[in-house]
Every structure is written in structure tokens, then in C-alpha cells.
Enzyme design. Structure first.
Site, PDB file in Angstrom:
ATOM      1  N   LYS A  39      -2.876  -7.892  -8.640  1.00  0.00           N
ATOM      2  CA  LYS A  39      -2.348  -8.680  -9.453  1.00  0.00           C
ATOM      3  C   LYS A  39      -3.024 -10.117  -9.744  1.00  0.00           C
ATOM      4  O   LYS A  39      -4.123 -10.206  -9.129  1.00  0.00           O
ATOM      5  CB  LYS A  39      -1.041  -9.064  -8.603  1.00  0.00           C
ATOM      6  CG  LYS A  39      -0.162  -7.853  -7.921  1.00  0.00           C
ATOM      7  CD  LYS A  39       1.055  -8.654  -7.182  1.00  0.00           C
ATOM      8  CE  LYS A  39       2.147  -7.487  -6.722  1.00  0.00           C
ATOM      9  NZ  LYS A  39       3.182  -7.917  -5.929  1.00  0.00           N
ATOM     10  N   ARG A  64      -2.939  -7.693   2.484  1.00  0.00           N
ATOM     11  CA  ARG A  64      -1.853  -8.994   2.259  1.00  0.00           C
ATOM     12  C   ARG A  64      -1.906 -10.033   3.621  1.00  0.00           C
ATOM     13  O   ARG A  64      -2.068 -11.169   3.423  1.00  0.00           O
ATOM     14  CB  ARG A  64      -0.583  -8.499   2.384  1.00  0.00           C
ATOM     15  CG  ARG A  64      -0.203  -8.119   0.784  1.00  0.00           C
ATOM     16  CD  ARG A  64       1.339  -7.416   0.613  1.00  0.00           C
ATOM     17  NE  ARG A  64       1.426  -7.084  -0.599  1.00  0.00           N
ATOM     18  CZ  ARG A  64       2.495  -6.144  -1.003  1.00  0.00           C
ATOM     19  NH1 ARG A  64       3.316  -5.734   0.038  1.00  0.00           N
ATOM     20  NH2 ARG A  64       2.615  -5.859  -2.061  1.00  0.00           N
ATOM     21  N   HIS A  81      -0.218  -4.623  -5.793  1.00  0.00           N
ATOM     22  CA  HIS A  81       0.878  -3.601  -5.733  1.00  0.00           C
ATOM     23  C   HIS A  81       0.556  -2.050  -5.517  1.00  0.00           C
ATOM     24  O   HIS A  81      -0.599  -1.748  -5.616  1.00  0.00           O
ATOM     25  CB  HIS A  81       1.461  -3.398  -7.180  1.00  0.00           C
ATOM     26  CG  HIS A  81       2.504  -2.107  -7.329  1.00  0.00           C
ATOM     27  ND1 HIS A  81       3.816  -2.006  -6.839  1.00  0.00           N
ATOM     28  CD2 HIS A  81       2.158  -0.931  -7.824  1.00  0.00           C
ATOM     29  CE1 HIS A  81       4.284  -0.940  -7.175  1.00  0.00           C
ATOM     30  NE2 HIS A  81       3.261  -0.031  -7.759  1.00  0.00           N
ATOM     31  N   TYR A  89       9.374  -2.937 -12.198  1.00  0.00           N
ATOM     32  CA  TYR A  89      10.057  -3.423 -11.198  1.00  0.00           C
ATOM     33  C   TYR A  89      11.852  -3.355 -11.524  1.00  0.00           C
ATOM     34  O   TYR A  89      12.578  -4.061 -11.367  1.00  0.00           O
ATOM     35  CB  TYR A  89      10.062  -5.021 -11.446  1.00  0.00           C
ATOM     36  CG  TYR A  89       8.504  -5.289 -10.434  1.00  0.00           C
ATOM     37  CD1 TYR A  89       8.110  -4.625  -9.449  1.00  0.00           C
ATOM     38  CD2 TYR A  89       7.363  -6.160 -11.006  1.00  0.00           C
ATOM     39  CE1 TYR A  89       6.804  -4.854  -8.794  1.00  0.00           C
ATOM     40  CE2 TYR A  89       6.217  -6.403 -10.463  1.00  0.00           C
ATOM     41  CZ  TYR A  89       6.051  -5.752  -9.221  1.00  0.00           C
ATOM     42  OH  TYR A  89       4.743  -6.119  -8.487  1.00  0.00           O
ATOM     43  N   ASN A 133       1.220 -11.897  -3.431  1.00  0.00           N
ATOM     44  CA  ASN A 133       0.849 -10.944  -2.664  1.00  0.00           C
ATOM     45  C   ASN A 133      -0.379 -10.024  -3.023  1.00  0.00           C
ATOM     46  O   ASN A 133      -0.521  -8.998  -2.307  1.00  0.00           O
ATOM     47  CB  ASN A 133       1.970 -10.266  -2.111  1.00  0.00           C
ATOM     48  CG  ASN A 133       2.724  -9.395  -2.829  1.00  0.00           C
ATOM     49  OD1 ASN A 133       2.405  -9.369  -3.874  1.00  0.00           O
ATOM     50  ND2 ASN A 133       3.849  -8.928  -2.371  1.00  0.00           N
ATOM     51  N   GLU A 187       4.559   6.251 -11.943  1.00  0.00           N
ATOM     52  CA  GLU A 187       3.485   4.847 -12.133  1.00  0.00           C
ATOM     53  C   GLU A 187       2.216   4.907 -12.778  1.00  0.00           C
ATOM     54  O   GLU A 187       2.072   4.461 -13.572  1.00  0.00           O
ATOM     55  CB  GLU A 187       3.649   4.017 -10.875  1.00  0.00           C
ATOM     56  CG  GLU A 187       5.154   3.576 -10.209  1.00  0.00           C
ATOM     57  CD  GLU A 187       4.938   2.801  -9.045  1.00  0.00           C
ATOM     58  OE1 GLU A 187       3.633   2.611  -8.466  1.00  0.00           O
ATOM     59  OE2 GLU A 187       5.955   2.280  -8.628  1.00  0.00           O
ATOM     60  N   PHE A 218      14.601 -13.906  -8.095  1.00  0.00           N
ATOM     61  CA  PHE A 218      13.037 -14.103  -8.467  1.00  0.00           C
ATOM     62  C   PHE A 218      12.694 -13.353  -9.427  1.00  0.00           C
ATOM     63  O   PHE A 218      11.274 -13.431  -9.637  1.00  0.00           O
ATOM     64  CB  PHE A 218      12.493 -13.969  -6.916  1.00  0.00           C
ATOM     65  CG  PHE A 218      12.553 -12.647  -6.516  1.00  0.00           C
ATOM     66  CD1 PHE A 218      11.724 -11.514  -6.961  1.00  0.00           C
ATOM     67  CD2 PHE A 218      13.487 -12.231  -5.425  1.00  0.00           C
ATOM     68  CE1 PHE A 218      12.024 -10.393  -6.454  1.00  0.00           C
ATOM     69  CE2 PHE A 218      13.748 -10.942  -4.908  1.00  0.00           C
ATOM     70  CZ  PHE A 218      12.785  -9.910  -5.358  1.00  0.00           C
TER      71      PHE A 218
HETATM   72  N1  UDP Z   1       9.068 -10.078  -4.349  1.00  0.00           N
HETATM   73  C1  UDP Z   1       9.338 -11.472  -4.631  1.00  0.00           C
HETATM   74  N2  UDP Z   1      10.204 -11.849  -3.867  1.00  0.00           N
HETATM   75  C2  UDP Z   1      10.844 -11.200  -2.908  1.00  0.00           C
HETATM   76  C3  UDP Z   1      10.660  -9.774  -2.855  1.00  0.00           C
HETATM   77  C4  UDP Z   1       9.570  -9.462  -3.689  1.00  0.00           C
HETATM   78  O1  UDP Z   1       8.828 -12.097  -5.359  1.00  0.00           O
HETATM   79  O2  UDP Z   1      11.773 -11.657  -2.074  1.00  0.00           O
HETATM   80  C5  UDP Z   1       7.800  -9.649  -5.555  1.00  0.00           C
HETATM   81  C6  UDP Z   1       6.613  -9.225  -4.564  1.00  0.00           C
HETATM   82  O3  UDP Z   1       5.603  -9.698  -5.486  1.00  0.00           O
HETATM   83  C7  UDP Z   1       6.749  -7.925  -4.433  1.00  0.00           C
HETATM   84  C8  UDP Z   1       7.234  -7.285  -5.603  1.00  0.00           C
HETATM   85  O4  UDP Z   1       8.407  -8.249  -5.996  1.00  0.00           O
HETATM   86  O5  UDP Z   1       5.269  -7.264  -4.163  1.00  0.00           O
HETATM   87  C9  UDP Z   1       7.918  -5.863  -5.514  1.00  0.00           C
HETATM   88  O6  UDP Z   1       8.851  -5.893  -4.562  1.00  0.00           O
HETATM   89  P1  UDP Z   1       8.877  -4.579  -3.464  1.00  0.00           P
HETATM   90  O7  UDP Z   1      10.060  -4.988  -2.400  1.00  0.00           O
HETATM   91  O8  UDP Z   1       8.858  -3.464  -4.190  1.00  0.00           O
HETATM   92  O9  UDP Z   1       7.810  -4.813  -2.473  1.00  0.00           O
HETATM   93  P2  UDP Z   1       6.249  -4.227  -2.507  1.00  0.00           P
HETATM   94  O10 UDP Z   1       6.436  -2.856  -2.705  1.00  0.00           O
HETATM   95  O11 UDP Z   1       5.221  -4.849  -3.266  1.00  0.00           O
HETATM   96  O12 UDP Z   1       5.591  -4.522  -1.109  1.00  0.00           O
HETATM   97 MG    MG Z   2       7.654  -1.860  -4.086  1.00  0.00          MG
END
Ligand code: UDP
Ligand code: MG
Length: 156
Positions: free
Chosen positions: A9, A102, A115, A49, A112, A126, A57
Site C-alpha cells: 500500500k 504489520r 494487503h 473492497y 497498515n 483478485e 471509513f
Molecule cells: N480498514 C480500515 N478500518 C477498519 C478496518 C479496515 O481502515 O476498521 C482498512 C484497512 O486498511 C484494511 C482494509 O480496510 O487492511 C481491508 O479490511 P479487511 O477487513 O479486509 O482487513 P485485511 O484483510 O486487510 O486484514
Molecule cells: Mg481483507
């Protein structure tokens, strides 16, 4: 062999952490099958997403994902989806375990750094979203017989 889709990212690119992440991928013995830099846009982010479009958010998440180019990769390995998710750690960097990407390199639940696909089925979807078939290289590294025992890679 299983594949997974990874995005470094803007929080990784801007903080000059690309090398740290690639270093860990290669040291673990995970094969890099594809890699490119690209700029994301709202169309691809709404798809990628889709499970988050109704979250408060979401606009901020999209803005953060378009803040700079990202680096997209396809990784290959036995059980690589779950192996790499474990290496990535919990979504919120403040809760991610030390030793994870992370947990070692970020302090944010949004910025974070990375992805990674969460299931083999989603990984295929994807990969097709971010790469043309001819951009993914299905080569066999000469080190393969030192990465796995023969019976671990038959039928993979
Ligand atoms: N995210 C965020 N706030 C939240 C949860 C997720 O900004 O409360 C963002 C974060 O960058 C995350 C992405 O949305 O990596 C995708 O969310 P997901 O739940 O799929 O988490 P991941 O698979 O990336 O761990
Ligand atoms: Mg995810």
C-alpha cells in the site's frame, strides 16, 4: 501450487518499506510470480473492497490507497494464502503480533502497509483483477528442491 495477491500500500511505498517486505517474502522461500507498480482508482477499489463500501471509513480508505502508486505482486507456494496472512498479521497494526509485517512496521488500522488475499478462491479473483494472464510468470526456481520435500509439491 497455491497463489495469493499482495498489494504494498501507499503506507509501504511512501515509507520506503518495499525492500523490507520483499526481503521477508524471499527469505521465507515464497516464490514471486508477478510484480508491478500501479496507481489505483475508485473503480478498482470499489471492487476490491466491495465488502467495505458501506463502512464509514471507506472514503478515507480509498483516499489512502490512492495517495501514491502501489506495488502489486502474485506470490506462489504451498498453502501460501494462509502462510502469508500469518506473516502479515492482524488488520490493526497496533494489535498485530511482533514478528509479523504489520506488527513490526506499522501503527495503524488503516495505513497498515499491505494487503493479502484471505482465501484461495478470493486470491484467484483478485489476481485476475490486478494482472493480465501474461503478466504472471509460472517459472520454477532452481531452488525448488531445497524449498520443499518432493511429496509436499506433488499434486500442487
Ligand atoms: N480498514 C480500515 N478500518 C477498519 C478496518 C479496515 O481502515 O476498521 C482498512 C484497512 O486498511 C484494511 C482494509 O480496510 O487492511 C481491508 O479490511 P479487511 O477487513 O479486509 O482487513 P485485511 O484483510 O486487510 O486484514
Ligand atoms: Mg481483507
Amino acid at each position: 501450487m497455491e497463489q495469493t495477491l499482495v498489494i504494498l500500500k501507499p503506507s509501504c511505498v511512501e515509507r520506503a518499506l518495499i525492500g523490507e517486505v520483499i526481503n521477508r517474502i524471499q527469505k521465507r522461500g515464497i516464490i514471486i510470480s508477478a510484480m508491478k507498480m500501479m496507481m489505483l482508482n475508485m473503480d478498482i477499489l470499489k471492487e476490491h473492497y466491495a465488502h467495505l463500501v458501506d463502512k464509514p471509513f471507506f472514503p478515507g480508505l480509498c483516499e489512502s490507497m490512492m495517495a501514491s502508486p502501489v506495488v502489486c505482486m502474485v506470490l506462489k507456494g504451498v498453502d501460501v494464502v494462509s502462510v502469508f496472512r500469518t506473516m502479515v498479521g492482524a488488520t490493526n497494526g497496533r494489535k498485530a503480533a511482533p514478528g509479523t509485517l504489520r506488527g513490526d512496521f506499522c501503527m495503524s488500522g488503516q495505513a497498515n502497509i499491505i494487503h493479502a488475499s484471505d482465501s484461495p478462491e478470493n486470491a484467484l479473483i483478485e489476481i485476475a483483477r490486478f494482472f493480465k494472464p501474461e503478466e504472471v510468470f509460472d517459472y520454477t526456481p532452481s531452488s525448488l528442491s531445497f524449498l520443499y520435500a518432493d511429496d509436499e509439491i506433488t499434486n500442487q
